[in-house]
Design a protein around this motif. Structure first.
Motif, mmCIF file in Angstrom:
data_model
loop_
_atom_site.group_PDB
_atom_site.id
_atom_site.type_symbol
_atom_site.label_atom_id
_atom_site.label_comp_id
_atom_site.label_asym_id
_atom_site.label_seq_id
_atom_site.Cartn_x
_atom_site.Cartn_y
_atom_site.Cartn_z
ATOM 1 N N PRO A 1 0.849 -1.253 -0.021
ATOM 2 C CA PRO A 1 -0.059 0.165 -0.077
ATOM 3 C C PRO A 1 0.941 1.289 0.133
ATOM 4 C CG PRO A 1 0.047 -1.145 2.066
ATOM 5 C CD PRO A 1 0.724 -1.994 1.256
ATOM 6 N N ARG A 2 0.528 2.181 -0.770
ATOM 7 C CA ARG A 2 0.966 3.468 -0.735
ATOM 8 C C ARG A 2 0.842 4.470 -0.142
ATOM 9 N NH1 ARG A 2 5.373 1.678 -3.101
ATOM 10 N NH2 ARG A 2 5.156 1.094 -5.031
ATOM 11 N N ASP A 3 1.193 4.521 1.400
ATOM 12 C CA ASP A 3 0.675 5.533 2.460
ATOM 13 C C ASP A 3 1.918 6.342 2.854
ATOM 14 O OD1 ASP A 3 2.210 3.420 3.789
ATOM 15 O OD2 ASP A 3 0.487 2.822 4.979
ATOM 16 N N THR A 4 1.727 6.546 3.842
ATOM 17 C CA THR A 4 2.878 7.649 4.490
ATOM 18 C C THR A 4 3.996 6.840 5.152
ATOM 19 O OG1 THR A 4 1.644 7.511 6.624
ATOM 20 C CG2 THR A 4 1.290 9.325 5.134
ATOM 21 N N GLN A 5 4.127 5.534 4.965
ATOM 22 C CA GLN A 5 5.207 4.755 5.423
ATOM 23 C C GLN A 5 6.353 5.147 4.697
ATOM 24 O OE1 GLN A 5 4.296 0.763 5.049
ATOM 25 N NE2 GLN A 5 3.683 0.757 7.451
ATOM 26 N N SER A 6 7.719 5.020 5.048
ATOM 27 C CA SER A 6 8.928 5.143 4.300
ATOM 28 C C SER A 6 9.411 3.960 3.593
ATOM 29 C CB SER A 6 10.014 5.801 5.448
ATOM 30 O OG SER A 6 10.495 4.626 6.026
ATOM 31 N N THR A 7 10.152 4.255 2.845
ATOM 32 C CA THR A 7 10.501 3.049 1.982
ATOM 33 C C THR A 7 11.128 1.898 2.820
ATOM 34 O OG1 THR A 7 11.012 4.386 0.118
ATOM 35 C CG2 THR A 7 12.071 2.174 -0.044
ATOM 36 N N SER B 1 27.329 -9.344 8.702
ATOM 37 C CA SER B 1 26.392 -8.534 8.913
ATOM 38 C C SER B 1 26.868 -7.145 8.948
ATOM 39 C CB SER B 1 25.440 -8.912 10.173
ATOM 40 O OG SER B 1 26.116 -8.992 11.351
ATOM 41 N N ALA B 2 25.847 -6.113 9.024
ATOM 42 C CA ALA B 2 25.788 -4.834 8.960
ATOM 43 C C ALA B 2 24.649 -4.111 9.340
ATOM 44 C CB ALA B 2 26.779 -4.089 7.833
ATOM 45 N N GLU B 3 24.878 -2.893 9.973
ATOM 46 C CA GLU B 3 23.563 -2.216 10.091
ATOM 47 C C GLU B 3 23.740 -0.523 9.554
ATOM 48 O OE1 GLU B 3 20.071 -1.233 13.164
ATOM 49 O OE2 GLU B 3 21.869 -2.421 13.952
ATOM 50 N N THR B 4 23.013 -0.052 8.833
ATOM 51 C CA THR B 4 23.299 1.126 8.347
ATOM 52 C C THR B 4 22.151 2.077 8.980
ATOM 53 O OG1 THR B 4 22.103 0.936 6.389
ATOM 54 C CG2 THR B 4 24.761 0.989 6.474
ATOM 55 N N LYS B 5 22.381 3.368 9.310
ATOM 56 C CA LYS B 5 21.112 4.116 9.910
ATOM 57 C C LYS B 5 20.958 5.225 8.776
ATOM 58 C CE LYS B 5 22.236 2.780 14.564
ATOM 59 N NZ LYS B 5 21.000 2.023 15.000
ATOM 60 N N GLU B 6 19.781 5.884 8.783
ATOM 61 C CA GLU B 6 19.257 7.062 8.007
ATOM 62 C C GLU B 6 19.634 8.282 8.858
ATOM 63 O OE1 GLU B 6 15.184 7.120 6.857
ATOM 64 O OE2 GLU B 6 14.867 5.877 8.229
ATOM 65 N N ALA B 7 19.943 9.241 8.154
ATOM 66 C CA ALA B 7 20.187 10.552 8.942
ATOM 67 C C ALA B 7 19.161 11.152 9.630
ATOM 68 C CB ALA B 7 20.731 11.643 7.819
ATOM 69 N N ARG C 1 14.313 9.084 -2.799
ATOM 70 C CA ARG C 1 14.921 8.587 -1.892
ATOM 71 C C ARG C 1 15.056 6.981 -2.109
ATOM 72 N NH1 ARG C 1 13.496 8.874 4.689
ATOM 73 N NH2 ARG C 1 15.409 8.251 5.201
ATOM 74 N N GLU C 2 16.271 6.435 -2.688
ATOM 75 C CA GLU C 2 16.394 4.893 -3.116
ATOM 76 C C GLU C 2 17.486 4.370 -2.034
ATOM 77 O OE1 GLU C 2 15.620 5.876 -7.661
ATOM 78 O OE2 GLU C 2 17.657 5.531 -6.999
ATOM 79 N N ARG C 3 17.990 5.340 -1.240
ATOM 80 C CA ARG C 3 19.028 4.416 -0.591
ATOM 81 C C ARG C 3 18.251 3.474 0.766
ATOM 82 N NH1 ARG C 3 22.561 8.758 2.300
ATOM 83 N NH2 ARG C 3 23.605 6.709 2.797
ATOM 84 N N ARG C 4 18.906 2.360 0.861
ATOM 85 C CA ARG C 4 18.317 1.525 1.860
ATOM 86 C C ARG C 4 19.167 1.862 3.143
ATOM 87 N NH1 ARG C 4 18.127 -4.341 -1.290
ATOM 88 N NH2 ARG C 4 16.992 -3.735 -2.923
ATOM 89 N N PHE C 5 18.197 1.572 4.158
ATOM 90 C CA PHE C 5 18.830 1.572 5.560
ATOM 91 C C PHE C 5 18.380 0.479 6.344
ATOM 92 C CE2 PHE C 5 18.698 5.804 3.840
ATOM 93 C CZ PHE C 5 19.993 6.409 4.213
ATOM 94 N N GLY C 6 19.040 -0.019 7.189
ATOM 95 C CA GLY C 6 18.536 -1.229 8.193
ATOM 96 C C GLY C 6 19.724 -2.124 8.266
ATOM 97 N N ARG D 1 12.222 -9.272 8.210
ATOM 98 C CA ARG D 1 13.358 -9.785 7.148
ATOM 99 C C ARG D 1 14.590 -8.560 7.073
ATOM 100 N NH1 ARG D 1 11.709 -12.597 1.844
ATOM 101 N NH2 ARG D 1 13.714 -13.908 1.735
ATOM 102 N N SER D 2 15.520 -8.964 7.355
ATOM 103 C CA SER D 2 16.560 -7.982 7.019
ATOM 104 C C SER D 2 17.117 -7.968 5.597
ATOM 105 C CB SER D 2 18.014 -8.665 7.822
ATOM 106 O OG SER D 2 18.379 -9.721 7.385
ATOM 107 N N LEU D 3 17.763 -7.016 5.172
ATOM 108 C CA LEU D 3 18.301 -6.842 3.858
ATOM 109 C C LEU D 3 19.366 -7.744 3.734
ATOM 110 C CD1 LEU D 3 18.062 -2.806 3.678
ATOM 111 C CD2 LEU D 3 16.385 -4.458 2.815
ATOM 112 N N LYS D 4 19.650 -8.080 2.376
ATOM 113 C CA LYS D 4 20.865 -8.879 2.224
ATOM 114 C C LYS D 4 21.657 -8.468 1.217
ATOM 115 C CE LYS D 4 18.607 -13.422 2.651
ATOM 116 N NZ LYS D 4 18.511 -14.957 2.360
ATOM 117 N N PRO D 5 22.884 -8.331 1.702
ATOM 118 C CA PRO D 5 23.910 -7.509 0.806
ATOM 119 C C PRO D 5 24.261 -8.528 -0.665
ATOM 120 C CG PRO D 5 25.144 -8.859 2.667
ATOM 121 C CD PRO D 5 23.568 -8.719 2.811
#
Length: 152
Positions: free
Chosen positions: A23-29, A85-91, A102-107, A42-46
């Motif tokens: 659904p296209r709502d106010t949630q971020s990517t 494993s690694a974790e990235t955080k958005e600004a 906004r296309e960059r992945r964080f998590g 589910r975590s993102l896979k490099p």
């Protein structure tokens, strides 16, 4: 002796289909990507390339971690499995509504490989340059190599 590595070829297709019909709502990517799957986030896979060199008896796993320093990457070995494993955080200083694209992945990024039987921790080597992590380990160990038995 052929090595067995588990690969999920349909992971990206499943992710893309889920995103397309989300659904296209106010949630971020990022929030949409973190939908619950089987009751767990589910975590993102490099991205990964796996190369086997028979002459040198070495397997090289190459992972992409763009924008992640080597200090923020964990490599763990447990019960014959290697987990990267690694974790990235958005600004946090930028307002969500201020983004035009906004296309960059964080998590949390995580990938697990089954190691060949008999690989010792000290035989695993890792290096990183420009966001590319290379991990090498023996394809087979001396104990696993075929042995010829002579008939007496």
């Amino acid at each position: 002796m052929a090595s067995v590595f588990f690969y999920e070829p349909y992971y990206d297709i499943e992710r893309l289909v889920n995103q397309a019909f989300a659904p296209r709502d106010t949630q971020s990517t990022f929030q949409r990507q973190q939908n619950l799957v089987d009751g767990a986030v589910r975590s993102l896979k490099p991205r990964m390339d796996l190369h086997e060199n028979d002459e040198q008896n070495v397997v090289t796993a190459t992972f992409e971690f763009p924008g992640v320093s080597k200090d923020n990457i964990q490599i763990d070995v447990h019960n014959g499995r290697l987990t990267v494993s690694a974790e990235t955080k958005e600004a946090e200083d930028v307002n969500e509504s201020e983004y035009a694209v906004r296309e960059r992945r964080f998590g949390k990024y995580s990938r697990t490989l089954q190691l060949p039987q008999g690989v010792k921790d000290e035989e695993i080597k890792a290096s990183m340059e420009n966001g590319v992590l290379n991990i090498t380990f023996p394809k087979t160990t001396a104990e696993q190599a075929p042995k010829r038995i002579t008939i007496s």
